[in-house]
Write an enzyme that holds these catalytic residues in place. Structure first.
Site, PDB file in Angstrom:
ATOM      1  N   ASP A  97     -70.171 -90.867   9.901  1.00  0.00           N
ATOM      2  CA  ASP A  97     -71.126 -89.894   9.346  1.00  0.00           C
ATOM      3  C   ASP A  97     -71.200 -89.886   7.829  1.00  0.00           C
ATOM      4  O   ASP A  97     -71.602 -88.895   7.225  1.00  0.00           O
ATOM      5  CB  ASP A  97     -70.727 -88.492   9.827  1.00  0.00           C
ATOM      6  CG  ASP A  97     -69.283 -88.156   9.477  1.00  0.00           C
ATOM      7  OD1 ASP A  97     -68.714 -88.829   8.597  1.00  0.00           O
ATOM      8  OD2 ASP A  97     -68.734 -87.211  10.077  1.00  0.00           O
ATOM      9  N   GLU A 119     -68.487 -93.982  17.058  1.00  0.00           N
ATOM     10  CA  GLU A 119     -68.181 -92.566  16.855  1.00  0.00           C
ATOM     11  C   GLU A 119     -69.485 -91.756  16.817  1.00  0.00           C
ATOM     12  O   GLU A 119     -69.721 -90.915  15.947  1.00  0.00           O
ATOM     13  CB  GLU A 119     -67.357 -92.329  15.584  1.00  0.00           C
ATOM     14  CG  GLU A 119     -66.556 -91.024  15.628  1.00  0.00           C
ATOM     15  CD  GLU A 119     -65.686 -90.830  14.395  1.00  0.00           C
ATOM     16  OE1 GLU A 119     -64.578 -91.397  14.362  1.00  0.00           O
ATOM     17  OE2 GLU A 119     -66.118 -90.110  13.463  1.00  0.00           O
ATOM     18  N   GLU A 133     -72.396 -84.662   6.137  1.00  0.00           N
ATOM     19  CA  GLU A 133     -72.024 -85.485   7.292  1.00  0.00           C
ATOM     20  C   GLU A 133     -72.775 -85.131   8.568  1.00  0.00           C
ATOM     21  O   GLU A 133     -73.136 -86.013   9.350  1.00  0.00           O
ATOM     22  CB  GLU A 133     -70.509 -85.415   7.536  1.00  0.00           C
ATOM     23  CG  GLU A 133     -69.662 -86.096   6.470  1.00  0.00           C
ATOM     24  CD  GLU A 133     -69.423 -85.233   5.231  1.00  0.00           C
ATOM     25  OE1 GLU A 133     -69.847 -84.058   5.208  1.00  0.00           O
ATOM     26  OE2 GLU A 133     -68.808 -85.742   4.271  1.00  0.00           O
ATOM     27  N   HIS A 205     -60.874 -82.812   0.516  1.00  0.00           N
ATOM     28  CA  HIS A 205     -61.853 -83.567  -0.268  1.00  0.00           C
ATOM     29  C   HIS A 205     -63.299 -83.213   0.014  1.00  0.00           C
ATOM     30  O   HIS A 205     -64.199 -83.664  -0.699  1.00  0.00           O
ATOM     31  CB  HIS A 205     -61.693 -85.068   0.002  1.00  0.00           C
ATOM     32  CG  HIS A 205     -62.110 -85.471   1.381  1.00  0.00           C
ATOM     33  ND1 HIS A 205     -63.420 -85.705   1.728  1.00  0.00           N
ATOM     34  CD2 HIS A 205     -61.407 -85.642   2.526  1.00  0.00           C
ATOM     35  CE1 HIS A 205     -63.498 -86.014   3.009  1.00  0.00           C
ATOM     36  NE2 HIS A 205     -62.290 -85.981   3.521  1.00  0.00           N
ATOM     37  N   ARG A 207     -67.112 -82.258   0.321  1.00  0.00           N
ATOM     38  CA  ARG A 207     -68.067 -81.830  -0.720  1.00  0.00           C
ATOM     39  C   ARG A 207     -68.296 -80.324  -0.700  1.00  0.00           C
ATOM     40  O   ARG A 207     -68.364 -79.685  -1.746  1.00  0.00           O
ATOM     41  CB  ARG A 207     -69.414 -82.538  -0.511  1.00  0.00           C
ATOM     42  CG  ARG A 207     -69.626 -83.719  -1.445  1.00  0.00           C
ATOM     43  CD  ARG A 207     -71.001 -84.339  -1.202  1.00  0.00           C
ATOM     44  NE  ARG A 207     -71.404 -85.185  -2.305  1.00  0.00           N
ATOM     45  CZ  ARG A 207     -70.912 -86.387  -2.568  1.00  0.00           C
ATOM     46  NH1 ARG A 207     -69.957 -86.879  -1.828  1.00  0.00           N
ATOM     47  NH2 ARG A 207     -71.353 -87.093  -3.589  1.00  0.00           N
ATOM     48  N   HIS A 238     -57.066 -87.296  -3.074  1.00  0.00           N
ATOM     49  CA  HIS A 238     -58.278 -88.112  -3.019  1.00  0.00           C
ATOM     50  C   HIS A 238     -58.623 -88.549  -4.449  1.00  0.00           C
ATOM     51  O   HIS A 238     -58.327 -87.846  -5.412  1.00  0.00           O
ATOM     52  CB  HIS A 238     -59.389 -87.240  -2.430  1.00  0.00           C
ATOM     53  CG  HIS A 238     -60.631 -87.969  -2.032  1.00  0.00           C
ATOM     54  ND1 HIS A 238     -61.520 -88.458  -2.949  1.00  0.00           N
ATOM     55  CD2 HIS A 238     -61.143 -88.278  -0.819  1.00  0.00           C
ATOM     56  CE1 HIS A 238     -62.533 -89.043  -2.315  1.00  0.00           C
ATOM     57  NE2 HIS A 238     -62.317 -88.949  -1.017  1.00  0.00           N
TER      58      HIS A 238
HETATM   59  C1  UD1 Z   1     -66.955 -89.620   1.288  1.00  0.00           C
HETATM   60  C2  UD1 Z   1     -67.930 -89.270   2.404  1.00  0.00           C
HETATM   61  C3  UD1 Z   1     -67.287 -88.282   3.350  1.00  0.00           C
HETATM   62  C4  UD1 Z   1     -65.934 -88.765   3.827  1.00  0.00           C
HETATM   63  C5  UD1 Z   1     -65.069 -89.145   2.635  1.00  0.00           C
HETATM   64  C6  UD1 Z   1     -63.777 -89.750   3.100  1.00  0.00           C
HETATM   65  C7  UD1 Z   1     -70.306 -89.171   1.869  1.00  0.00           C
HETATM   66  C8  UD1 Z   1     -71.380 -88.421   1.192  1.00  0.00           C
HETATM   67  N1  UD1 Z   1     -69.096 -88.624   1.812  1.00  0.00           N
HETATM   68  O1  UD1 Z   1     -66.745 -88.429   0.551  1.00  0.00           O
HETATM   69  O2  UD1 Z   1     -68.134 -88.102   4.472  1.00  0.00           O
HETATM   70  O3  UD1 Z   1     -65.318 -87.726   4.543  1.00  0.00           O
HETATM   71  O4  UD1 Z   1     -65.759 -90.097   1.841  1.00  0.00           O
HETATM   72  O5  UD1 Z   1     -62.817 -89.774   2.070  1.00  0.00           O
HETATM   73  O6  UD1 Z   1     -70.529 -90.218   2.405  1.00  0.00           O
HETATM   74  N2  UD1 Z   1     -63.616 -92.186  -5.893  1.00  0.00           N
HETATM   75  C9  UD1 Z   1     -62.915 -93.145  -6.586  1.00  0.00           C
HETATM   76  N3  UD1 Z   1     -62.284 -94.139  -5.876  1.00  0.00           N
HETATM   77  C10 UD1 Z   1     -62.309 -94.205  -4.527  1.00  0.00           C
HETATM   78  C11 UD1 Z   1     -63.021 -93.215  -3.825  1.00  0.00           C
HETATM   79  C12 UD1 Z   1     -63.685 -92.225  -4.521  1.00  0.00           C
HETATM   80  O7  UD1 Z   1     -62.836 -93.116  -7.799  1.00  0.00           O
HETATM   81  O8  UD1 Z   1     -61.691 -95.115  -3.956  1.00  0.00           O
HETATM   82  C13 UD1 Z   1     -64.288 -91.090  -6.648  1.00  0.00           C
HETATM   83  C14 UD1 Z   1     -65.561 -91.571  -7.381  1.00  0.00           C
HETATM   84  O9  UD1 Z   1     -65.658 -90.900  -8.608  1.00  0.00           O
HETATM   85  C15 UD1 Z   1     -66.672 -91.067  -6.443  1.00  0.00           C
HETATM   86  C16 UD1 Z   1     -66.063 -89.774  -5.927  1.00  0.00           C
HETATM   87  O10 UD1 Z   1     -64.672 -90.054  -5.746  1.00  0.00           O
HETATM   88  O11 UD1 Z   1     -67.902 -90.889  -7.117  1.00  0.00           O
HETATM   89  C17 UD1 Z   1     -66.643 -89.241  -4.638  1.00  0.00           C
HETATM   90  O12 UD1 Z   1     -66.743 -90.256  -3.653  1.00  0.00           O
HETATM   91  P1  UD1 Z   1     -67.860 -90.105  -2.487  1.00  0.00           P
HETATM   92  O13 UD1 Z   1     -67.743 -91.287  -1.566  1.00  0.00           O
HETATM   93  O14 UD1 Z   1     -69.182 -89.836  -3.066  1.00  0.00           O
HETATM   94  O15 UD1 Z   1     -67.455 -88.763  -1.756  1.00  0.00           O
HETATM   95  P2  UD1 Z   1     -66.159 -88.425  -0.909  1.00  0.00           P
HETATM   96  O16 UD1 Z   1     -65.818 -87.019  -1.160  1.00  0.00           O
HETATM   97  O17 UD1 Z   1     -65.142 -89.467  -1.091  1.00  0.00           O
HETATM   98  N1  UDP Z   2     -55.440 -91.333   4.981  1.00  0.00           N
HETATM   99  C1  UDP Z   2     -54.759 -92.353   4.308  1.00  0.00           C
HETATM  100  N2  UDP Z   2     -54.101 -92.067   3.138  1.00  0.00           N
HETATM  101  C2  UDP Z   2     -54.092 -90.831   2.594  1.00  0.00           C
HETATM  102  C3  UDP Z   2     -54.812 -89.797   3.264  1.00  0.00           C
HETATM  103  C4  UDP Z   2     -55.493 -90.093   4.446  1.00  0.00           C
HETATM  104  O1  UDP Z   2     -54.733 -93.486   4.785  1.00  0.00           O
HETATM  105  O2  UDP Z   2     -53.470 -90.639   1.541  1.00  0.00           O
HETATM  106  C5  UDP Z   2     -56.169 -91.660   6.226  1.00  0.00           C
HETATM  107  C6  UDP Z   2     -56.009 -90.714   7.403  1.00  0.00           C
HETATM  108  O3  UDP Z   2     -54.903 -91.068   8.211  1.00  0.00           O
HETATM  109  C7  UDP Z   2     -57.323 -90.901   8.149  1.00  0.00           C
HETATM  110  C8  UDP Z   2     -58.312 -91.160   7.037  1.00  0.00           C
HETATM  111  O4  UDP Z   2     -57.553 -91.578   5.910  1.00  0.00           O
HETATM  112  O5  UDP Z   2     -57.283 -92.070   8.968  1.00  0.00           O
HETATM  113  C9  UDP Z   2     -59.088 -89.914   6.727  1.00  0.00           C
HETATM  114  O6  UDP Z   2     -59.809 -90.082   5.541  1.00  0.00           O
HETATM  115  P1  UDP Z   2     -60.461 -88.890   4.766  1.00  0.00           P
HETATM  116  O7  UDP Z   2     -59.702 -87.644   5.028  1.00  0.00           O
HETATM  117  O8  UDP Z   2     -60.622 -89.350   3.353  1.00  0.00           O
HETATM  118  O9  UDP Z   2     -61.923 -88.821   5.389  1.00  0.00           O
HETATM  119  P2  UDP Z   2     -62.563 -88.067   6.656  1.00  0.00           P
HETATM  120  O10 UDP Z   2     -61.822 -88.476   7.868  1.00  0.00           O
HETATM  121  O11 UDP Z   2     -62.506 -86.606   6.360  1.00  0.00           O
HETATM  122  O12 UDP Z   2     -63.975 -88.551   6.661  1.00  0.00           O
END
Ligand code: UD1
Ligand code: UDP
Length: 368
Positions: A97, A119, A133, A205, A207, A238
């Protein structure tokens, strides 16, 4: 004929749950498998690719700091168009999602390429919770041709929306497949200071929780840290700067709160398995914890994963400071309440979801 299957993913949870499927596709001569990563996450995605030894065929590398939903969507659409036009896969597999999921589905739809949604069918029916999502998964299911529903409840949701029954496969969740690769009793955890059986994990994490809701959870957690110094609270933060800045502000001054970098999935799963309690707004964590029998207080108002709540391992508590504080305190002080939640039950299948997905794809292309 071999079926040309492309898998696309971009964030940590998609990568973890697509990895076993990619491995199964690569090992099966019925399929030609290629991987596109969007790089919606960079470091957190690369950690997973390294652990599972997956090399992408295309990496469109779209991430920017504090990226907006519009930026993620438009960059993916523009970058996927020429790849899909040139490669013409028989089917594109998307997962879950995220905005990668939806934008990649839209890019495939524009080329009239078949879409398989792994999923599929999770629902809260509230388009703002979780945001974005819930809308991403509903829109992806509108565009999809094949639906891989993790449970019968998600299948029912798809049927309610009139998706064709013959194209829905109940497979289990590939999160359970992934745990077969990661959980090992012998695994040595480094970089985390563990406190016997008194470890609490925090992850946050979403939004819709950024800002005041996250702050109220952090204030509750800081009260717990003060009152229960014998517990270690471990927060693999995160990479989102909005999460990290707030955590530094409210949680960095406590000796028993460890603010650490995201753990790789092997470390994280093994840490989960050895924890007393988890506080999280994560989706994936809600799927993994029930089979480990580790209670999760879910820092959200809604969940699309009711199976874990029914199993008793998850409790939805929202983000109100006093509620979060009371709920944590209850599980630290009332052993009966704790034991009621700490029962290992796995509602997400037998770890063979990837094989069932492969069978579903094969039968779809061989029935025509
Ligand atoms: C995204 C997904 C969310 C998912 C989550 C898992 C969307 C809109 N959101 O949210 O559904 O639950 O991932 O973790 O698709 N960043 C880094 N390095 C990384 C990852 C993120 O620097 O490896 C920072 C960047 O500044 C980025 C910000 O985190 O712009 C947000 O990342 P983004 O993918 O937009 O949103 P998440 O909250 O990670
Ligand atoms: N996870 C990980 N390292 C961490 C925190 C989470 O590998 O430090 C794994 C966790 O076991 C799960 C996935 O990341 O498999 C969940 O990711 P996240 O919570 O970022 O996203 P969501 O599932 O909410 O989309």
């Amino acid at each position: 004929m071999t079926i040309k299957v492309f898998s696309v993913f971009g964030t940590r949870p998609e990568a973890i749950k697509m990895a076993p499927l990619v491995k199964a596709l690569e090992a099966d001569p019925r399929f030609e498998s290629k991987v596109i990563v969007t790089g919606q996450h960079r470091e957190m995605l690369d950690q997973v690719l390294t652990i599972f030894d997956i090399q992408s065929d295309y990496d469109i590398n779209i991430m920017s700091t504090n990226q907006t939903l519009t930026e993620i969507t438009t960059r993916i659409l523009l970058a996927l168009q020429p790849i899909l036009e040139n490669e013409k896969p028989d089917i594109l597999l998307v997962h879950g999602d995220t905005t990668t999921t939806f934008a990649a589905s839209l890019a495939a739809f524009y080329q009239q390429i078949k879409i398989g949604h792994v999923e599929a069918g999770l629902r809260t029916w509230n388009k703002y919770s979780p945001f974005p999502e819930e809308a991403n998964r509903q829109m992806t299911d509108c565009l999809a041709d094949l639906y891989f529903a993790p449970t019968t409840a998600s299948r029912e949701n798809l049927l309610l929306e009139n998706h064709p029954e013959d194209n829905i496969f109940v497979t289990g969740n590939t999160a359970i497949d992934a745990m077969k690769y990661t959980i090992r009793d012998s695994h040595q955890l480094t970089g985390v200071n563990l406190q016997d059986d008194k470890n609490i994990i925090l992850t946050m994490h979403r939004r819709e929780n950024l800002g005041s809701k996250m702050q109220s959870v952090f204030l509750a957690v800081s009260r717990i840290a003060r009152e229960f110094p014998e517990y270690q609270i471990i927060f693999p933060m995160h990479k989102n700067p909005k999460v990290r800045d707030l955590a530094q502000k409210h949680l960095s001054q406590f000796a028993n709160i460890q603010l650490i970098e995201p753990l790789d999935v092997v470390d994280f799963h093994n840490l989960m398995a050895r924890s007393y309690l988890i506080l999280s707004d994560s989706g994936g964590v809600q799927e993994e914890a029930p089979s480990m029998g580790v209670p999760v207080l879910v820092l959200r108002d809604t969940t699309e994963r009711p199976e874990g709540v029914t199993a008793g391992t998850l409790r939805l508590i929202g983000t109100d400071e006093s509620v979060v504080y009371q709920e944590i305190k209850e599980l630290l002080t009332n052993k009966t309440a704790y034991q009621k939640m700490a029962q290992a039950k796995n509602p997400y299948g037998d770890g063979q979801a990837s094989e069932r997905i492969l069978s579903g794809i094969y039968s779809f292309f061989n029935q025509k």
